[in-house]
Design an enzyme around this catalytic site. Structure first.
Site, PDB file in Angstrom:
ATOM      1  N   TRP A 362       7.051  -4.387  -5.090  1.00 39.09           N
ATOM      2  CA  TRP A 362       7.785  -3.024  -4.791  1.00 39.09           C
ATOM      3  C   TRP A 362       6.999  -1.812  -5.532  1.00 39.09           C
ATOM      4  O   TRP A 362       7.282  -0.811  -5.253  1.00 39.09           O
ATOM      5  CB  TRP A 362       8.972  -3.064  -4.984  1.00 39.09           C
ATOM      6  CG  TRP A 362       9.432  -3.101  -6.898  1.00 39.09           C
ATOM      7  CD1 TRP A 362       8.894  -3.888  -7.706  1.00 39.09           C
ATOM      8  CD2 TRP A 362      10.160  -1.912  -7.654  1.00 39.09           C
ATOM      9  NE1 TRP A 362       9.231  -3.461  -8.854  1.00 39.09           N
ATOM     10  CE2 TRP A 362      10.001  -2.414  -9.065  1.00 39.09           C
ATOM     11  CE3 TRP A 362      10.877  -0.901  -7.143  1.00 39.09           C
ATOM     12  CZ2 TRP A 362      10.625  -1.801  -9.936  1.00 39.09           C
ATOM     13  CZ3 TRP A 362      11.528  -0.259  -8.337  1.00 39.09           C
ATOM     14  CH2 TRP A 362      11.527  -0.652  -9.701  1.00 39.09           C
ATOM     15  N   ASP A 363       6.112  -2.376  -6.398  1.00 41.84           N
ATOM     16  CA  ASP A 363       5.216  -1.313  -7.019  1.00 41.84           C
ATOM     17  C   ASP A 363       4.549  -0.299  -6.102  1.00 41.84           C
ATOM     18  O   ASP A 363       4.391   0.835  -6.326  1.00 41.84           O
ATOM     19  CB  ASP A 363       4.057  -2.156  -7.790  1.00 41.84           C
ATOM     20  CG  ASP A 363       4.438  -2.990  -8.734  1.00 41.84           C
ATOM     21  OD1 ASP A 363       5.627  -3.654  -8.348  1.00 41.84           O
ATOM     22  OD2 ASP A 363       3.605  -3.420  -9.654  1.00 41.84           O
ATOM     23  N   GLU A 493      14.338  -6.612 -15.798  1.00 40.31           N
ATOM     24  CA  GLU A 493      14.481  -7.937 -15.557  1.00 40.31           C
ATOM     25  C   GLU A 493      14.943  -8.709 -16.803  1.00 40.31           C
ATOM     26  O   GLU A 493      15.032  -9.942 -17.016  1.00 40.31           O
ATOM     27  CB  GLU A 493      13.038  -8.256 -15.284  1.00 40.31           C
ATOM     28  CG  GLU A 493      12.563  -8.074 -13.969  1.00 40.31           C
ATOM     29  CD  GLU A 493      11.259  -8.413 -13.671  1.00 40.31           C
ATOM     30  OE1 GLU A 493      10.529  -8.647 -14.438  1.00 40.31           O
ATOM     31  OE2 GLU A 493      10.946  -8.373 -12.195  1.00 40.31           O
ATOM     32  N   LYS A 605      13.896  -3.659 -20.300  1.00 44.09           N
ATOM     33  CA  LYS A 605      12.433  -3.881 -20.086  1.00 44.09           C
ATOM     34  C   LYS A 605      11.869  -2.489 -19.438  1.00 44.09           C
ATOM     35  O   LYS A 605      10.789  -2.182 -19.972  1.00 44.09           O
ATOM     36  CB  LYS A 605      12.453  -5.106 -19.015  1.00 44.09           C
ATOM     37  CG  LYS A 605      10.689  -5.329 -18.920  1.00 44.09           C
ATOM     38  CD  LYS A 605      10.561  -6.525 -17.813  1.00 44.09           C
ATOM     39  CE  LYS A 605       9.269  -6.732 -17.493  1.00 44.09           C
ATOM     40  NZ  LYS A 605       8.975  -7.768 -16.393  1.00 44.09           N
ATOM     41  N   GLN A 606      12.587  -1.823 -18.400  1.00 40.08           N
ATOM     42  CA  GLN A 606      12.039  -0.597 -17.818  1.00 40.08           C
ATOM     43  C   GLN A 606      12.884   0.161 -17.210  1.00 40.08           C
ATOM     44  O   GLN A 606      13.966  -0.434 -16.858  1.00 40.08           O
ATOM     45  CB  GLN A 606      10.917  -1.251 -16.950  1.00 40.08           C
ATOM     46  CG  GLN A 606      11.492  -2.056 -15.301  1.00 40.08           C
ATOM     47  CD  GLN A 606      10.544  -2.865 -14.631  1.00 40.08           C
ATOM     48  OE1 GLN A 606      10.486  -3.983 -15.094  1.00 40.08           O
ATOM     49  NE2 GLN A 606       9.959  -2.384 -13.885  1.00 40.08           N
TER      50      GLN A 606
END
Ligand code: BGC
Length: 771
Positions: A362-363, A493, A605-606
């Site tokens: 998906w990046d 995640e 995480k992000q």
């Protein structure tokens, strides 16, 4: 963090050899041209630490899945981009000694990646046995103009001796992927041929039981030798063995003689040529480029780079490290994907390593599309969208494998050919937000270009497939009297199998709404196009649109009334709410904590909720962004390279300039300084687009609102000024942001009206306006 790369505005420079960091340097100095790429390996033999890496775009192997405990629905294989034939190799024997920088004494060493020209150069002086000193100079590029080829110029000068030398350029297909699941070789030899100063090797990927296409690649080489600038007619001795072809030249070099070998190579793949055309085409190709010669090939290659830099360069005044960092990112994005071929995409490591299998994530949609949209012709980003359209049927089949039906499409987490490759249940089955990013990219493209034709030709079909998936994945909760989404993993995640991840709920709701809007728009504007889409997808207007509308009206979004923030998931507040400062000795937590501890912690995480606020900022006021940023940012560990850029953009938008800069710095030199201790595996190509966004969307506040280009620029305190180049709807602009003014130079003939800090500015064809 490492600090051995010298700061320079246009070059990545390793001064003095750092064998302990060689694999890092090889990643940093990778070359590519969209069709092929390779790490910054040495041409000559090297017995030290190295990851030899050559990759041909779109050529992969389905490596049998390896997991501890099989779960129904796992894919059978993980497609790996193939480490392919080594075409750069040149063995050098001086007397009876084989040149090997891992063994001889290195007196001088300088390796430079010149990003302006896309060339890797090396200047080395070594002492061989008996005190014999040799100087070496190499220059290599993957041609941007002839994008299935590369060329090397390799020079040797004996400084204080005369000796017999044997120079052996070769092609070697005895290569294995380091990340192969069962340590297998993926290549079979099909044919080889060697001739005078030339050699060809055709390899084919091994048979597989999954029905995945087998690829053939023909690698060809041709070489010429000059001594003291004069071409030589020395005979070449050919040698072949299993998956190997070489041609050796023997000559006697006197002290100060300069021997230069020019090696030309091509890599042609069966993705682009019929199998029986590969060898003849490779011969024609190599004859054509070798006739041009190194200098002309180089000049044409440099011209392509000059054209690219004229569209995408960013200049930062007053900070060389920052300048080098941003050019490094732009350079790698430019050589990874050129948009020429809609079957290709951008792996998280591009052509610089094997991690992540070289597959599409998906990046691409969430991070890379904005970069290519603004810095290249529209067809480049459009081809990235078409790539997903081509995979729509596979996405429908992926969803069917998991029990969905009636045209519901679930795009894979990782793919090469549209089939899912990822095999961790919490990601493969649950990290379904990726579907939303693919829908969002269609919106992003249409918003930026104003071109609605993609939607009616391809986009709406994709949106319908994704909407059908959301409809089936969402459940009605009688208890809440709302639609909910159970058992997902959001972008963060570090939490799995959560209920009602705000981001996933929101992007699902948004996709359904966007699909409905586009069906209505086509209904009003182009019924014929709508009828074609209905025909292709079997869309049941009343039933399906009615169901989607109901979800849009009644979707549940977890929210904390006290703090007035969206909840990452409905149980988030049950966690102990600490901040990153409380655990400074424990980072990175993915290396220091058990997975169990990570999952139960509040650490993120992000960007997750913040990813949603970044995508959909027009739907929320800045107070909402501020509150959510203040709540989530202190808990975010940014252990994905994709994270800091989103925080940088949001922080810049709400006036947190220091924070925005801190986040920018984390992305900009991530690989150059080996911030995460993993650059040896390859570069973080997809997050490089995030670095670009941190400047253009962050510091310069570039947006598109109601079809108008908007800028809200400021100069970070650490810089004096900066400029960037973007294209918008036919105009090409150079925007220079200074402390007190913004200069907008229209380098194209298309006039444009834009909004700069709320003021409407008109820039005519080839005009410059100072604001
Ligand atoms: C991130 C994902 C990303 C993947 C590839 C992971 O670490 O969490 O969001 O898609 O890397 O870049």
């Amino acid at each position: 963090m490492k600090n051995y790369i010298s700061h320079d505005e246009w070059c990545i420079v390793e001064n003095g050899f750092h064998p302990e960091n060689n694999e890092i340097t090889e990643s940093l100095m990778s070359l590519g041209n969209g069709r092929m790429g390779q790490r910054g390996n040495f041409e000559e033999r090297y017995t030290g630490k190295t990851l030899l890496g050559n990759y041909v775009a779109g050529v992969y192997f389905p490596d049998k899945t390896r997991v501890g405990w099989w779960k129904n629905g796992y894919p059978n294989y993980f497609a790996k981009v193939l480490n392919a034939c080594n075409w750069v190799g040149i063995d050098v024997q001086i007397g009876d000694e084989m040149l090997d920088l891992g063994k001889c004494q290195i007196d001088e060493f300088r390796r430079v990646l010149n990003m302006k020209e896309g060339v890797l150069e090396r200047t080395v002086k070594v002492t061989l046995s008996g005190g014999r000193q040799l100087s070496i100079h190499t220059k290599r590029f993957c041609s941007m103009a002839d994008d299935e080829s590369g060329a090397i110029s390799y020079s040797l000068v004996p400084l204080n001796f005369s000796a017999e030398c044997i120079i052996t350029p070769f092609l070697d297909g005895n290569i294995r992927n380091r990340d192969s699941n069962y340590d297998e070789s993926f290549w079979n030899e099909i044919a080889k041929e060697s001739g005078d100063h030339a050699g060809y090797l055709t390899l084919e990927t091994k048979e597989n039981p999954y029905g995945v296409e087998q690829f053939r690649v023909t690698t060809g080489m041709k070489f010429e030798i000059k001594i003291n600038g004069e071409p030589t007619q020395l005979e070449s001795q050919t040698f072949t063995s299993e998956k190997y072809v070489s041609g050796s030249i023997k000559c006697t070099l006197k002290e100060s003689d300069n021997l230069t070998i020019y090696k030309y190579a091509v890599n042609l793949s069966s993705a682009n040529y019929a199998a029986d055309e590969l060898l003849p085409s490779a011969k024609t190709y190599i004859d054509r480029i070798s006739e041009k010669g190194f200098d002309q090939m180089y000049a044409e290659h440099v011209q392509v780079w000059a054209d690219k830099w004229a569209k995408n360069d960013i200049v930062i005044e007053g900070n060389v490290a920052a300048q080098q960092g941003i050019r490094f990112n732009i350079f790698h994005l430019g050589q990874t994907y050129t948009g020429e071929d809609e079957r290709l995409n951008i792996g998280p490591k591009g052509f610089t390593g094997e991690k992540y299998g070289g597959g599409t994530y998906w990046d691409t949609e969430a991070y890379c599309i904005p970069f290519y949209l603004a810095t290249a012709e529209h067809k480049v980003a459009r081809n990235l969208l078409v790539y997903r359209h081509k995979h729509l049927q596979k996405a429908i089949e992926n969803a069917e494998k998991l029990g969905f039906s009636d045209g519901a499409a679930l795009y894979p987490m990782v793919t090469m050919n549209g089939e899912e490759c990822h095999n961790e249940w919490e990601i493969t089955f649950e990290e379904i937000h990726r579907n939303g990013a693919i829908a969002y990219a269609i919106y992003d493209y249409t918003r930026y270009t104003g071109d609605q034709s993609y939607l009616s030709e391809y986009g709406l079909e994709v949106l319908i497939g994704i909407s059908r998936f959301w409809k089936q994945r969402i459940t009605w909760s009688t208890d809440r009297n709302k639609y909910v989404m159970l058992g997902v993993t959001g972008p963060n995640e570090y939490e799995n199998n959560v209920n009602n991840n705000w981001y996933t709920n929101y992007i699902a709701f948004w996709t359904l709404r966007y699909t409905l809007e586009n069906v209505s728009r086509l209904w009003a504007e182009d019924t014929q196009a709508l009828n074609e889409v209905i025909h292709k997808t079997g869309l049941k207007l009343n039933k399906e649109l009615g169901e989607w509308k109901h979800i849009v009206e009644s979707m549940y979004f977890p929210y904390d009334e006290n703090r007035k923030v969206f909840l990452q998931q409905q149980g988030f507040l049950d966690k102990e709410l600490l901040t990153v400062d409380d655990i400074s000795d424990h980072r990175p937590i993915n290396q220091k904590w058990s997975w169990d501890r990570i999952l139960r912690s509040c650490f993120i995480k992000q960007a997750d909720v913040l990813q949603g606020l970044y995508f959909f900022e027009d739907e929320f006021d800045s107070e909402t962004v501020r509150r959510n940023f203040a709540f989530y940012e202190p808990m975010t560990v940014h252990e994905s390279s994709l994270s800091p850029c989103v925080h940088a953009i949001l922080a810049a938008g709400i006036g947190l300039k220091e924070k925005a800069y801190e986040m920018y710095v984390r992305t900009a030199r991530l690989d150059l300084d080996d911030y995460n201790n993993d650059t040896q595996d390859g570069l973080h190509i997809t997050s490089m687009a995030g670095t670009w966004m941190s400047i253009v969307k962050g510091f310069a506040g570039q947006r598109v609102k109601d079809g108008v280009l908007v800028l809200n620029p400021y100069v970070p305190e650490q810089w004096n000024a900066y400029s960037f180049r973007i294209g918008f709807r036919g105009s090409w602009l150079k925007i220079s942001v200074k402390k007190r003014e913004v200069i907008i130079e229209n380098t194209s003939e298309t006039a444009l009206k834009l909004l700069v800090k709320g003021r409407e500015i008109a820039v005519g064809s080839l005009e410059t306006v100072v604001v």
